[in-house]
Design a protein around this motif. Sequence first.
Motif, PDB file in Angstrom:
ATOM      1  N   ALA A 390       0.829  -1.202   0.000  1.00 40.03           N
ATOM      2  CA  ALA A 390       0.000   0.000   0.000  1.00 40.03           C
ATOM      3  C   ALA A 390       0.865   1.253   0.000  1.00 40.03           C
ATOM      4  CB  ALA A 390      -0.917  -0.004   1.223  1.00 40.03           C
ATOM      5  N   ILE A 391       0.423   2.228  -0.769  1.00 37.64           N
ATOM      6  CA  ILE A 391       1.147   3.494  -0.842  1.00 37.64           C
ATOM      7  C   ILE A 391       0.923   4.283   0.431  1.00 37.64           C
ATOM      8  CG2 ILE A 391       1.247   5.704  -2.059  1.00 37.64           C
ATOM      9  CD1 ILE A 391       0.529   4.231  -4.606  1.00 37.64           C
ATOM     10  N   LYS A 392       1.988   4.769   0.999  1.00 35.28           N
ATOM     11  CA  LYS A 392       1.884   5.557   2.219  1.00 35.28           C
ATOM     12  C   LYS A 392       1.448   6.977   1.877  1.00 35.28           C
ATOM     13  CE  LYS A 392       5.426   2.881   4.649  1.00 35.28           C
ATOM     14  NZ  LYS A 392       6.737   2.915   5.349  1.00 35.28           N
ATOM     15  N   ILE A 393       0.653   7.550   2.756  1.00 33.52           N
ATOM     16  CA  ILE A 393       0.111   8.882   2.534  1.00 33.52           C
ATOM     17  C   ILE A 393       0.835   9.880   3.440  1.00 33.52           C
ATOM     18  CG2 ILE A 393      -1.954  10.330   2.643  1.00 33.52           C
ATOM     19  CD1 ILE A 393      -2.007   8.206   0.464  1.00 33.52           C
ATOM     20  N   TYR A 394       1.241  10.986   2.836  1.00 38.21           N
ATOM     21  CA  TYR A 394       1.890  12.065   3.577  1.00 38.21           C
ATOM     22  C   TYR A 394       1.088  13.338   3.309  1.00 38.21           C
ATOM     23  CZ  TYR A 394       5.622   8.636   3.613  1.00 38.21           C
ATOM     24  OH  TYR A 394       6.346   7.474   3.764  1.00 38.21           O
ATOM     25  N   PRO A 395       0.180  13.680   4.222  1.00 41.87           N
ATOM     26  CA  PRO A 395      -0.703  14.837   4.001  1.00 41.87           C
ATOM     27  C   PRO A 395       0.091  16.093   3.644  1.00 41.87           C
ATOM     28  CG  PRO A 395      -1.405  13.613   5.935  1.00 41.87           C
ATOM     29  CD  PRO A 395      -0.092  13.023   5.512  1.00 41.87           C
ATOM     30  N   GLY A 396      -0.363  16.745   2.595  1.00 46.30           N
ATOM     31  CA  GLY A 396       0.315  17.940   2.120  1.00 46.30           C
ATOM     32  C   GLY A 396       1.298  17.643   1.005  1.00 46.30           C
ATOM     33  N   VAL A 416       7.380  16.631  -5.579  1.00 45.62           N
ATOM     34  CA  VAL A 416       8.466  17.602  -5.707  1.00 45.62           C
ATOM     35  C   VAL A 416       7.909  19.031  -5.683  1.00 45.62           C
ATOM     36  CG1 VAL A 416      10.329  18.449  -7.175  1.00 45.62           C
ATOM     37  CG2 VAL A 416       9.962  15.992  -6.927  1.00 45.62           C
ATOM     38  N   GLY A 417       6.742  19.244  -6.314  1.00 45.57           N
ATOM     39  CA  GLY A 417       6.115  20.559  -6.260  1.00 45.57           C
ATOM     40  C   GLY A 417       5.751  20.948  -4.846  1.00 45.57           C
ATOM     41  N   ALA A 418       5.217  19.984  -4.081  1.00 43.72           N
ATOM     42  CA  ALA A 418       4.879  20.256  -2.685  1.00 43.72           C
ATOM     43  C   ALA A 418       6.139  20.566  -1.873  1.00 43.72           C
ATOM     44  CB  ALA A 418       4.138  19.062  -2.092  1.00 43.72           C
ATOM     45  N   ALA A 442      -2.019  25.994  -5.167  1.00 41.83           N
ATOM     46  CA  ALA A 442      -0.981  26.240  -4.157  1.00 41.83           C
ATOM     47  C   ALA A 442      -0.717  27.730  -3.995  1.00 41.83           C
ATOM     48  CB  ALA A 442       0.299  25.494  -4.530  1.00 41.83           C
ATOM     49  N   PHE A 443      -0.601  28.450  -5.131  1.00 44.65           N
ATOM     50  CA  PHE A 443      -0.330  29.889  -5.100  1.00 44.65           C
ATOM     51  C   PHE A 443      -1.399  30.612  -5.930  1.00 44.65           C
ATOM     52  CE2 PHE A 443       3.823  28.027  -4.240  1.00 44.65           C
ATOM     53  CZ  PHE A 443       4.261  28.798  -3.164  1.00 44.65           C
ATOM     54  N   PRO A 444      -2.499  31.054  -5.288  1.00 36.31           N
ATOM     55  CA  PRO A 444      -3.535  31.789  -6.034  1.00 36.31           C
ATOM     56  C   PRO A 444      -2.957  33.071  -6.636  1.00 36.31           C
ATOM     57  CG  PRO A 444      -4.310  31.118  -3.851  1.00 36.31           C
ATOM     58  CD  PRO A 444      -2.837  30.869  -3.883  1.00 36.31           C
ATOM     59  N   ALA A 457       2.916  21.841 -11.142  1.00 36.05           N
ATOM     60  CA  ALA A 457       3.386  20.572 -10.574  1.00 36.05           C
ATOM     61  C   ALA A 457       2.398  20.014  -9.559  1.00 36.05           C
ATOM     62  CB  ALA A 457       4.748  20.756  -9.926  1.00 36.05           C
ATOM     63  N   MET A 458       1.609  20.896  -8.917  1.00 35.41           N
ATOM     64  CA  MET A 458       0.684  20.467  -7.870  1.00 35.41           C
ATOM     65  C   MET A 458      -0.765  20.534  -8.337  1.00 35.41           C
ATOM     66  SD  MET A 458       2.345  22.219  -4.467  1.00 35.41           S
ATOM     67  CE  MET A 458       1.108  21.460  -3.423  1.00 35.41           C
ATOM     68  N   ASP A 459      -0.973  20.486  -9.632  1.00 37.41           N
ATOM     69  CA  ASP A 459      -2.340  20.458 -10.153  1.00 37.41           C
ATOM     70  C   ASP A 459      -3.029  19.209  -9.612  1.00 37.41           C
ATOM     71  OD1 ASP A 459      -4.678  20.274 -11.772  1.00 37.41           O
ATOM     72  OD2 ASP A 459      -3.680  21.501 -13.308  1.00 37.41           O
ATOM     73  N   THR A 460      -4.199  19.362  -9.018  1.00 36.01           N
ATOM     74  CA  THR A 460      -4.874  18.205  -8.423  1.00 36.01           C
ATOM     75  C   THR A 460      -5.451  17.268  -9.478  1.00 36.01           C
ATOM     76  OG1 THR A 460      -6.888  19.537  -8.193  1.00 36.01           O
ATOM     77  CG2 THR A 460      -5.423  19.409  -6.278  1.00 36.01           C
TER      78      THR A 460
END
Length: 497
Positions: A390-396, A416-418, A442-444, A457-460
């Motif tokens: 299972a892939i581990k989750i790291y919030p943020g 990497v973007g985060a 991330a940056f409005p 890079a952080m596009d959801t």
Amino acid sequence: MRINRVKKSIKKAVASLFALCFLAVFTLPVAASDGSVPQVVLDARQGVVRIVNEGADFIATGTGFAVGSERQPYIVTNYHVVEDSEELFIFYDTGRYVEGRVYKEYPGKDLAVIKPSEPIPDVQPLPLATGVVDSGQAVYALGFPGASDMLAQGFDEQEYDSLEDYLQDVVADKQSMTVTNGIISAIRTSNLISYNGEEEVKMVQTNAAINNGNSGGPLLNAAGHVVGVNAIGLSGFDTIEAMNGSIHVDELARVLKKDGVPYTLSDGTGTAEGQGLTPTPEPSMDPTTIAVVAIGLVVAVAAIAVVVVVLVRNRKPSVKREMTLLQFERGNFRMNELELLDKTMRFLQELTGLEKGTDVYTLLTPENILVGPKGISLRKKKNKEEDAGAIKIYPGYSAPESYDNRSSEASSVYFVGAMMSLLLTGNRPENALRRKENGSVAFPNAPDTLQQIINEAMDTAEATRLPDLYSLQYRLGNAVVNIQYENGYMQAQYTGY
């Protein structure tokens, strides 16, 4: 010969070179004609060489120039051109080179001296200027921007079976060397290029364009004498079209003399032991010229003061030791844009150079990424059996698809973007699922290029996110970092990587 490592290094180097030098392709100065450049300056090209630095997992290029004698020349360049080298190659023509080693290095002044393993055919050592080096004088920057390779070989990535094959393609003929002209804007002291951020270095500020790959090349006066060592290029001020910095010849002569490196002065003095620099006489100027220069200096000092204040403000508190991303977050540290761009590019080179088949995403965890004064790196590079499953989750940090126990190359880009967002702001980004629900970025209203790239890079949405690490590396290489100050933006880029 380490063929496998060569293949990976060459591939990574070409990709990095393409990214870092893309801007230079479109800003590459047109070679000046004989009628506009003194012949002695064009003749000085015979003393300029191209340098290829092969490290453990990278290949970088820069420029250098000869001092000393034809029988035993030494090559002067920037420290950042030879940093972390395992092998150095000094090119005096396309496909023709001699090997060298770092003979002396001065990180605090971003200077280095290379000793060739054998004489360099037809090299002409350049004399160091002993006369007046002052504002308003015509100067000429010589060097080999990385775009020379692109112009000669095209934009398609080249595959090489060996390091020797790559070296045969390095563009280094005199006709490919660029000659850019300008004037000296000011002479000043700065710690902008110092690797420890504290040592002050005497600089020649000029508007002669210095592009990526020009680092370490000579800045010449109209007599063909060296007045500086090209080191950095800044552009984009609202009121200043270009600011480029070269290390003053006085700094170079001082370290050469101290360590007994041979050089020749333009007045004919200087010996094999590197005897001292003739004191620069005080310039003689009429009152009107003095007034004009004084006004120019006041404006330049004000502009530099803004830059220094912004850089210092953005850099504090700074990282003094190696730490994980979590420790960085807890310490409320931040990086300025220039530092983040440089260290992230080097980190991406490490990631894209990993052994084929490596699941990069499993290595990208807050505990496995180390941040320090020398850069960003992985703590461990090999997957362990317990990493499977299972892939581990790291919030943020984790991409939205990770919550569905799925990952892709785009997931690595998200992480990497985060990471970049954290290093830039000091704060961990908002949870990806929460951002996906409320449609936030991330940056409005991102005001500069670097923040826009982090948003990409952080596009959801995985389908519209940057697809892989090479794409992120390409975007960063084309970025011009914006450092905001109260009256606008300064765009800055380091040269020579």
